[in-house]
Design a protein around this motif. Structure first.
Motif, PDB file in Angstrom:
ATOM      1  N   PRO A 112     108.342  55.835 103.460  1.00  0.00           N
ATOM      2  CA  PRO A 112     107.651  56.327 102.262  1.00  0.00           C
ATOM      3  C   PRO A 112     106.952  55.206 101.506  1.00  0.00           C
ATOM      4  CG  PRO A 112     109.982  56.944 102.261  1.00  0.00           C
ATOM      5  CD  PRO A 112     109.763  56.035 103.418  1.00  0.00           C
ATOM      6  N   ASP A 123      99.472  67.597 103.282  1.00  0.00           N
ATOM      7  CA  ASP A 123     100.154  67.905 102.024  1.00  0.00           C
ATOM      8  C   ASP A 123     100.638  66.651 101.298  1.00  0.00           C
ATOM      9  OD1 ASP A 123     102.152  67.277 103.849  1.00  0.00           O
ATOM     10  OD2 ASP A 123     103.501  68.865 103.178  1.00  0.00           O
ATOM     11  N   GLN A 124     100.357  65.464 101.862  1.00  0.00           N
ATOM     12  CA  GLN A 124     100.774  64.216 101.235  1.00  0.00           C
ATOM     13  C   GLN A 124      99.582  63.366 100.783  1.00  0.00           C
ATOM     14  OE1 GLN A 124     103.628  62.112 103.737  1.00  0.00           O
ATOM     15  NE2 GLN A 124     104.188  64.059 104.680  1.00  0.00           N
ATOM     16  N   THR A 174      93.751  64.805 108.587  1.00  0.00           N
ATOM     17  CA  THR A 174      95.053  64.741 107.906  1.00  0.00           C
ATOM     18  C   THR A 174      95.906  65.940 108.302  1.00  0.00           C
ATOM     19  OG1 THR A 174      94.265  65.863 105.899  1.00  0.00           O
ATOM     20  CG2 THR A 174      94.216  63.435 105.902  1.00  0.00           C
ATOM     21  N   LEU A 199      99.756  65.257 107.725  1.00  0.00           N
ATOM     22  CA  LEU A 199      99.842  64.527 106.459  1.00  0.00           C
ATOM     23  C   LEU A 199      99.046  65.182 105.336  1.00  0.00           C
ATOM     24  CD1 LEU A 199      99.396  60.946 107.944  1.00  0.00           C
ATOM     25  CD2 LEU A 199     101.519  61.925 107.043  1.00  0.00           C
ATOM     26  N   ALA A 243     102.757  55.619 106.947  1.00  0.00           N
ATOM     27  CA  ALA A 243     103.729  56.701 107.151  1.00  0.00           C
ATOM     28  C   ALA A 243     104.760  56.318 108.212  1.00  0.00           C
ATOM     29  CB  ALA A 243     103.008  57.991 107.538  1.00  0.00           C
ATOM     30  N   ARG A 284     103.351  54.557  98.481  1.00  0.00           N
ATOM     31  CA  ARG A 284     102.162  55.038  97.792  1.00  0.00           C
ATOM     32  C   ARG A 284     100.986  54.168  98.211  1.00  0.00           C
ATOM     33  NH1 ARG A 284     104.664  59.117  96.255  1.00  0.00           N
ATOM     34  NH2 ARG A 284     105.681  59.312  94.256  1.00  0.00           N
TER      35      ARG A 284
END
Length: 196
Positions: free
Chosen positions: A140, A187-188, A180, A185, A136, A142
């Motif tokens: 951005p 919600d990610q 989290t 974080l 993070a 994945r």
């Protein structure tokens, strides 16, 4: 693998292929090599919890001498003699060095107050969160992680053993979720469990 036929990829790796995500923090196993993380292009790294994958012989005094040794290794990895095996090995070692550098930079993260259980799964999830926070900071991206908790395949004493294992799972997932949230974080991140 999520496929009814024999396949050399897992759906976590194929997901990363679909997002065209190939950085060395994208597919991480915190327990053991996992086919789940292998894509056609994406490949998983195994990082034992609590380690930074640092190379022996690269941390000594004076730092300038250690830096020269590292630069020499980087120069060796750039050599191309036309040997495909050596080229592939050099690429993997270079990827490992980049991953080690990224993990070392994670030491600057602000500590969280949430305490994780000292179980194997708790330590795996603690490191997964550290790697999520590190990624993070870089922008951005994945990531797919693989953590494991073994011991569910029992043929006797299931009641007590499953109670213990599910308690272990519950405590580790609760700590991970709370952390989290503390890190901003929640919600990610998507968590799920799977079993055979």
């Amino acid at each position: 693998t999520g496929m009814p036929t024999i396949n050399g990829t897992g759906w976590g790796g194929r997901l990363l292929d679909g997002f065209d995500t190939g950085d060395n923090l994208a597919a991480i196993s915190l327990s053991s090599p996992a086919l789940f993380l292998q894509g056609f292009d994406a490949g998983g790294n195994v990082i034992p919890p609590g380690t930074n994958l640092s190379l022996n012989g690269m941390s000594f005094w004076p730092q300038a001498a250690a830096d020269i040794r590292r630069q020499a290794l980087d120069n060796i990895l750039l050599q191309d003699g036309g040997n495909l095996m050596r080229q592939a090995a050099n690429e993997k070692l270079a990827d490992g060095l980049k991953l080690s550098d990224a993990l070392k930079s994670g030491g600057n993260l602000t500590p969280l107050t949430r305490v994780f259980p000292g179980t194997s799964l708790g330590n795996q999830l603690k490191d997964a969160l550290r790697l999520i926070r590190l990624r993070a900071q870089q922008g951005p991206g994945r990531q797919v992680f693989f953590c494991s908790l073994d011991g569910f395949d029992l043929h006797s004493s299931q009641g007590w053993n499953h109670w213990y294992l599910l308690s272990t799972l519950s405590q580790a997932l609760a700590a991970f979720y709370d952390a989290t949230q503390e890190a901003g974080l929640a919600d990610q991140v998507t968590m799920f469990t799977q079993s055979e």
